[in-house]
Design a protein around this motif. Sequence first.
Motif, PDB file in Angstrom:
ATOM      1  N   THR A  41     -10.589  -1.341 -11.009  1.00 35.48           N
ATOM      2  CA  THR A  41     -10.021  -0.647 -10.194  1.00 35.48           C
ATOM      3  C   THR A  41     -10.889   0.479  -9.426  1.00 35.48           C
ATOM      4  OG1 THR A  41      -9.670   1.367 -11.982  1.00 35.48           O
ATOM      5  CG2 THR A  41      -7.905  -0.266 -11.664  1.00 35.48           C
ATOM      6  N   GLN A  43     -10.720   4.380  -6.936  1.00 40.57           N
ATOM      7  CA  GLN A  43      -9.898   5.758  -6.254  1.00 40.57           C
ATOM      8  C   GLN A  43     -10.404   5.992  -5.144  1.00 40.57           C
ATOM      9  OE1 GLN A  43     -10.208   8.576  -9.216  1.00 40.57           O
ATOM     10  NE2 GLN A  43      -9.190   7.396 -10.948  1.00 40.57           N
ATOM     11  N   ASN A  44      -9.336   6.241  -4.139  1.00 43.81           N
ATOM     12  CA  ASN A  44      -9.734   7.062  -3.005  1.00 43.81           C
ATOM     13  C   ASN A  44     -10.014   8.542  -3.109  1.00 43.81           C
ATOM     14  OD1 ASN A  44      -9.515   4.958  -0.866  1.00 43.81           O
ATOM     15  ND2 ASN A  44      -7.392   4.955  -0.914  1.00 43.81           N
ATOM     16  N   ARG A 327     -11.185   5.911   3.354  1.00 39.11           N
ATOM     17  CA  ARG A 327     -10.196   5.401   2.232  1.00 39.11           C
ATOM     18  C   ARG A 327      -9.821   3.939   2.984  1.00 39.11           C
ATOM     19  NH1 ARG A 327      -6.659  10.001   0.344  1.00 39.11           N
ATOM     20  NH2 ARG A 327      -7.847  12.084   0.495  1.00 39.11           N
ATOM     21  N   GLN A 329      -6.718   0.762   1.599  1.00 37.21           N
ATOM     22  CA  GLN A 329      -5.501   0.322   0.713  1.00 37.21           C
ATOM     23  C   GLN A 329      -5.029  -0.893   1.224  1.00 37.21           C
ATOM     24  OE1 GLN A 329      -3.195   4.166   1.572  1.00 37.21           O
ATOM     25  NE2 GLN A 329      -1.728   2.948   1.971  1.00 37.21           N
ATOM     26  N   GLN A 343       2.809   4.037   2.360  1.00 40.32           N
ATOM     27  CA  GLN A 343       2.449   5.400   2.455  1.00 40.32           C
ATOM     28  C   GLN A 343       1.024   5.475   1.954  1.00 40.32           C
ATOM     29  OE1 GLN A 343       4.623   8.030   3.366  1.00 40.32           O
ATOM     30  NE2 GLN A 343       5.952   6.242   3.574  1.00 40.32           N
ATOM     31  N   ILE A 345      -2.125   6.626   0.177  1.00 42.40           N
ATOM     32  CA  ILE A 345      -2.149   6.818  -1.149  1.00 42.40           C
ATOM     33  C   ILE A 345      -2.968   8.141  -1.457  1.00 42.40           C
ATOM     34  CG2 ILE A 345      -3.046   5.923  -3.311  1.00 42.40           C
ATOM     35  CD1 ILE A 345      -2.539   3.113  -2.200  1.00 42.40           C
ATOM     36  N   LYS A 349      -5.781   8.502  -7.251  1.00 38.31           N
ATOM     37  CA  LYS A 349      -4.560   7.632  -7.823  1.00 38.31           C
ATOM     38  C   LYS A 349      -5.464   6.101  -7.736  1.00 38.31           C
ATOM     39  CE  LYS A 349      -0.013   5.406  -7.230  1.00 38.31           C
ATOM     40  NZ  LYS A 349       1.216   5.428  -6.298  1.00 38.31           N
ATOM     41  N   ILE A 351      -6.321   2.438  -7.783  1.00 37.97           N
ATOM     42  CA  ILE A 351      -5.766   1.315  -7.113  1.00 37.97           C
ATOM     43  C   ILE A 351      -6.576   0.081  -7.541  1.00 37.97           C
ATOM     44  CG2 ILE A 351      -5.931   0.228  -4.622  1.00 37.97           C
ATOM     45  CD1 ILE A 351      -6.195   3.153  -3.516  1.00 37.97           C
TER      46      ILE A 351
END
Length: 367
Positions: A41, A43-44, A327, A329, A343, A345, A349, A351
């Motif tokens: 995983t 994260q941004n 970022r 997603q 939306q 992110i 969080k 990802i």
Amino acid sequence: MSRFFKGMKLRILVVLFLCSWSMANCSTPDDGSIPDEVKTTFQNPLWDGADPWLVKQGDEYIYCYSANNGIVLSRSKFMTKQGELKQIWRAPETGWNKACIWAPEIHFIDGHWYVYYAAGQSGPPFIHQRTGVLRSKSDDVFSEYEDMGILNTGDVSDDLSKNIWAIDMTVFQHNNKLYAVWSGWLEQKDTDASAQHLFIQEMENPYTLKGNRVLLSSPEENWETGGPLNLNEGPEVLQNGDHVFIVYSCRESWLKEYRQGMLQLNSPDADPLNPDNWTKKGPVFEGNSTVYGVGHCSFVKSPDNTEDWIIYHSKKTTEPGWDRNVRMQPFEWNPDGSPDFGQAIPAGKVINRPSGEVEIEENQTTQ
């Protein structure tokens, strides 16, 4: 042997044992599971920066950005990690493009890499910005680049003295023709507090415009106006089969209200040079209570080509300014073939990494 040397010998043996145990337990598991150091995983945000341009060529991702008054490329097997870096060009000491290098992006066309970038003589005020083109000398993205000159983004095709302000150029191919899209002014001004519009023009080749520029979009809708300066900028082309979209940034780049609008070509056979053949929608992607001022994006497939991803920048705070980070997603497609970006992110969080990326790193780790 003294107690001191006996103690030293014992400590050395303990250290050697622990090192051997550690190395044995850090090796690749026999059951084929992913080693602990390969994360599944992310994260941004990913890194600091703005106007992110990421393109996939074969099994590599090329990231293009401006730094130190020049243009830098990263070549990596991963979307989420920058790789080998090379500065391919530095602004000259004199001339139209000696300063203010903005938002470069790179495209592979007919065996060469082409870099489109904005630059000017000086700034602020940023009233001199024009668009230039670089071309690689081979199909290697890290080869040498030659300066192909300035593009005439004005209304008089044979007179560069009447050239007009232009930034954020992108190019795309459709129905065997090459087009350029950029953000510009209706006429040359002596202030950078000027409204920006989107223009489109056919290209004779990747470094020469053909015919006349066409006004494609102006900031007119209530969701792209309302602030101190109305902008349409950062156009990027997204294609899904026969569907053609231009996703662009609107409102003010220094404010948290910065967001994305979209133009959709009404049919595959429609002439892109006719503004009536495009339908405007928006906002299609915007910030929220934890993500501020999303803008200037690019789009790529995951390593295994099963996922679509949007890469964009956002502001670090709600305060006016250009302190931004990058970022990414995944996004989906609506039944009508249009993109659904969902939306933005929030930072922190978890990802899942792009599909296929973990396997690539796992293979590298076990080799």
